[in-house]
Design a protein around this motif. Structure first.
Motif, PDB file in Angstrom:
ATOM      1  N   ARG A 141       0.863  -1.194  -0.203  1.00  0.00           N
ATOM      2  CA  ARG A 141       0.059   0.028  -0.189  1.00  0.00           C
ATOM      3  C   ARG A 141       0.951   1.207   0.143  1.00  0.00           C
ATOM      4  N   TRP A 177      -9.019  -0.929  -9.684  1.00  0.00           N
ATOM      5  CA  TRP A 177      -9.246   0.411  -9.086  1.00  0.00           C
ATOM      6  C   TRP A 177      -8.153   0.612  -7.958  1.00  0.00           C
ATOM      7  N   THR A 178      -8.003   1.959  -8.038  1.00  0.00           N
ATOM      8  CA  THR A 178      -7.044   2.653  -7.035  1.00  0.00           C
ATOM      9  C   THR A 178      -7.724   3.764  -6.452  1.00  0.00           C
ATOM     10  N   THR A 223      -6.823  -0.878  -3.164  1.00  0.00           N
ATOM     11  CA  THR A 223      -6.011  -0.988  -4.567  1.00  0.00           C
ATOM     12  C   THR A 223      -6.842  -2.680  -4.731  1.00  0.00           C
ATOM     13  N   THR A 262      -5.070   3.977 -18.480  1.00  0.00           N
ATOM     14  CA  THR A 262      -5.822   4.480 -17.270  1.00  0.00           C
ATOM     15  C   THR A 262      -6.614   5.720 -17.060  1.00  0.00           C
ATOM     16  N   THR A 283      -7.139   6.791  -3.758  1.00  0.00           N
ATOM     17  CA  THR A 283      -5.983   7.421  -3.044  1.00  0.00           C
ATOM     18  C   THR A 283      -6.793   8.673  -2.187  1.00  0.00           C
ATOM     19  N   ASP A 289      -2.829   4.794  -0.224  1.00  0.00           N
ATOM     20  CA  ASP A 289      -3.892   4.193  -1.155  1.00  0.00           C
ATOM     21  C   ASP A 289      -4.743   3.659  -0.108  1.00  0.00           C
TER      22      ASP A 289
END
Length: 245
Positions: free
Chosen positions: A39, A92-93, A88, A143, A95, A85
């Motif tokens: 992470r 998908w991420t 994750t 992305t 933040t 983050d």
């Protein structure tokens, strides 16, 4: 920051001369997670100490002075920031970031002409500025990203107005919405990016002349900035790169 001279050839002529100097000391410390961490996160600290000094001399040449004054502005900024983050999973991420900032300003202005006097004030601006970013991997090479964040510009005082009631102006606040998409083609030798943004601004700071001799900053209740940008780069061989925006 000087010299700045403005000579208006209008009956009567007006000669305005401003000299300013600024000295700043800044220090930033940043700590980030390892590149292979499960992470990603980062922590940062920022400190700034700035002093700005200036003199102004406005006159109708060979007749009489209109304004003679000097000022000094001291500003200290301390900020702590962090980002991590939160999620994750699959493509998908998510933040999240937060910046805590405090700005302390001390203002001192002395006027000799037209009315001898001194104006001293101090103010402290403390804010919490969050940011949230979501990224989605459409494919291995593409992305999409969307972000919302808050920003601010501290308030202060106008150094070149002789009207003390007009010198103070408030902090400017911004809510920023941004989206973007990045993709690479041809074995990653071609990269394309497109981004758009909308900035909703409250107490927008406007700096200009409002009368023949008075120069100051005021706050407009609202403003909006809307835009977009595209960027392309091509690296046909490792030694050469071409880019356009």
């Amino acid at each position: 920051l000087n010299p700045f001279r403005n000579y208006l050839v209008l009956p009567p002529d007006l000669d305005s001369q401003i000299t300013q100097t600024q000295r700043a000391w800044n220090e930033e410390i940043r700590l980030t997670s390892a590149a292979n961490a499960a992470r990603a996160w980062s922590l940062g600290a920022w400190f700034s100490d700035t002093r700005t000094e200036g003199d102004v001399n406005r006159a109708i040449p060979n007749l009489f002075p209109i304004e003679v004054s000097n000022y000094r502005l001291d500003a200290q900024t301390v900020a702590l920031s962090g980002q991590i983050d939160l999620l994750t999973a699959q493509d998908w991420t998510l933040t999240a970031g937060l910046r805590a900032e405090q700005v302390k300003k001390d203002f001192d202005r002395t006027e000799t002409v037209p009315a001898p006097g001194r104006y001293t004030k101090d103010r402290t601006f403390a804010v919490l500025l969050p940011k949230l970013t979501a990224s989605y991997a459409i494919s291995a090479d593409t992305t999409a990203t969307a972000a919302v964040s808050f920003g601010t510009k501290p308030g202060g005082w106008s150094a070149f107005t002789g009207n003390a009631a007009l010198a103070r102006f408030d902090a400017e606040r911004t809510v920023a919405f941004e989206t973007g998409i990045d993709t690479s083609l041809a074995n990653k030798t071609v990269n394309l990016a497109a981004r758009s943004f909308v900035y909703d601004i409250r107490d927008y700071q406007i700096e200009r002349y409002f009368t023949f001799t008075d120069y100051l900053v005021v706050n407009a209740p609202r403003a909006r900035s809307v835009g977009a940008e595209i960027e392309a780069s091509w690296r046909p061989v490792p030694a050469w790169a071409f880019a356009a925006t």
